[in-house]
Enzyme design. Structure first.
Site, PDB file in Angstrom:
ATOM      1  N   GLU A   1      -7.272   2.876  -6.817  1.00  0.00           N
ATOM      2  CA  GLU A   1      -8.171   2.811  -5.662  1.00  0.00           C
ATOM      3  C   GLU A   1      -9.640   2.873  -6.084  1.00  0.00           C
ATOM      4  OE1 GLU A   1      -8.807   1.519  -3.124  1.00  0.00           O
ATOM      5  OE2 GLU A   1      -7.954   2.637  -1.441  1.00  0.00           O
TER       6      GLU A   1
ATOM      7  N   HIS B   1      -3.335   0.391  -3.289  1.00  0.00           N
ATOM      8  CA  HIS B   1      -4.038   1.185  -2.284  1.00  0.00           C
ATOM      9  C   HIS B   1      -4.722   0.253  -1.281  1.00  0.00           C
ATOM     10  CE1 HIS B   1      -3.616   4.640  -5.086  1.00  0.00           C
ATOM     11  NE2 HIS B   1      -3.671   3.667  -5.978  1.00  0.00           N
TER      12      HIS B   1
ATOM     13  N   ASN C   1      -4.901  11.197   4.088  1.00  0.00           N
ATOM     14  CA  ASN C   1      -4.960  10.133   5.095  1.00  0.00           C
ATOM     15  C   ASN C   1      -5.008  10.746   6.490  1.00  0.00           C
ATOM     16  OD1 ASN C   1      -2.638   7.995   3.300  1.00  0.00           O
ATOM     17  ND2 ASN C   1      -4.848   7.904   3.294  1.00  0.00           N
TER      18      ASN C   1
ATOM     19  N   GLN D   1      -9.997   9.681  -0.407  1.00  0.00           N
ATOM     20  CA  GLN D   1      -9.110   9.941  -1.539  1.00  0.00           C
ATOM     21  C   GLN D   1      -9.606   9.315  -2.818  1.00  0.00           C
ATOM     22  OE1 GLN D   1      -4.599  10.551  -0.408  1.00  0.00           O
ATOM     23  NE2 GLN D   1      -5.305   8.625   0.421  1.00  0.00           N
TER      24      GLN D   1
ATOM     25  N   ARG E   1       0.528   8.671  -5.636  1.00  0.00           N
ATOM     26  CA  ARG E   1       0.951   8.195  -4.318  1.00  0.00           C
ATOM     27  C   ARG E   1       1.441   6.748  -4.376  1.00  0.00           C
ATOM     28  NH1 ARG E   1      -4.690   8.872  -4.344  1.00  0.00           N
ATOM     29  NH2 ARG E   1      -5.993   7.164  -3.549  1.00  0.00           N
TER      30      ARG E   1
ATOM     31  N   ARG F   1       0.862  -1.178   0.000  1.00  0.00           N
ATOM     32  CA  ARG F   1       0.000   0.000   0.000  1.00  0.00           C
ATOM     33  C   ARG F   1       0.908   1.242   0.000  1.00  0.00           C
ATOM     34  NH1 ARG F   1      -3.658   2.955   4.627  1.00  0.00           N
ATOM     35  NH2 ARG F   1      -4.662   4.387   3.184  1.00  0.00           N
ATOM     36  N   HIS F   2       0.451   2.296  -0.630  1.00  0.00           N
ATOM     37  CA  HIS F   2       1.225   3.534  -0.712  1.00  0.00           C
ATOM     38  C   HIS F   2       1.513   4.120   0.670  1.00  0.00           C
ATOM     39  CE1 HIS F   2      -2.263   6.001   0.347  1.00  0.00           C
ATOM     40  NE2 HIS F   2      -2.966   5.204  -0.440  1.00  0.00           N
TER      41      HIS F   2
END
Length: 217
Positions: free
Chosen positions: A81, A155, A14, A20, A57, A7-8
């Site tokens: 995502e 994501h 966040n 997002q 990201r 995951r980023h």
């Protein structure tokens, strides 16, 4: 085939508790730091290929992990995502809740995601699972990749959708939590069978991990 799904790193949205989705928010300073620490922990892994979500990201995280390694990078929109449509950018925690539905209805995203009603102009979890399953089937059936090690930068929600192809229990979507930033899941695929070797592994100080699953409305 050995797959490292990451995951980023952290973004400002966040931290702020904003949805997002497919809004292209970059890593913040802490997100870069988490990715750098993760990169140090993964420095000895010889990747043959990197596949990343097109969102910056995820791409930034992948590039930090790879560092100076000369590894081909492919972008694939199918591991982007979940789209939150008209809700993207809205606060979704108890202290900043802006989503135009009752909190009980929104909470289904965490408690019963497969029955979560998509935002206007957005996607349902079922739709996300469909596109990530297509990605998974194509990836794991590729004869050229059967003996390769692949980094997949994605994501939180998309990662769980991808891993639904690995989990024995298809009904337990979140597996206890949203993956923390820079969490890594390691999957071995051999003779068409997938085995989860490590779940939500982090390569940085655990005290720096934020479980946003517990910070919901």
């Amino acid at each position: 085939m050995l797959l490292y799904l990451i995951r980023h790193g952290e973004t400002n949205w966040n931290v702020e508790g904003r949805m997002q989705g497919q809004t292209d928010i970059p890593l913040n300073e802490n997100g870069i730091r988490l990715a750098q620490e993760t990169a140090r922990g993964m420095a000895d892994i010889r990747f043959d290929l990197c596949i990343t979500s097109p969102l910056k990201r995820a791409r930034q995280t992948a590039e930090i992990i790879l560092g100076d390694r000369r590894v081909p990078i492919r972008e694939d929109w199918r591991i982007g995502e979940l789209s939150f449509g008209e809700w993207e950018g809205l606060g979704c925690r108890a202290g900043n809740y802006e989503v135009p539905v009752e909190p009980e209805r929104f909470r289904l995203f965490y408690t019963d995601p497969l029955h979560f009603q998509a935002a206007p102009g957005g996607e349902s979890i079922a739709q996300l699972c469909q596109r990530t399953e297509q990605f998974w089937r194509e990836l794991t059936a590729d004869p050229a990749l059967q003996d390769k090690t692949v980094l997949i930068a994605t994501h939180g929600c998309a990662m769980r959708a991808i891993l639904r192809n690995v989990y024995a229990d298809k009904t337990d979507f979140w597996h206890g939590q949203v993956p923390v930033n820079c969490a890594v899941n390691i999957v071995e695929v051999k003779d068409g069978r997938a085995k989860l070797l490590a779940e939500d592994k982090i390569y940085y100080d655990p005290s720096a991990a934020v479980n946003y699953f517990k910070a919901t409305v």
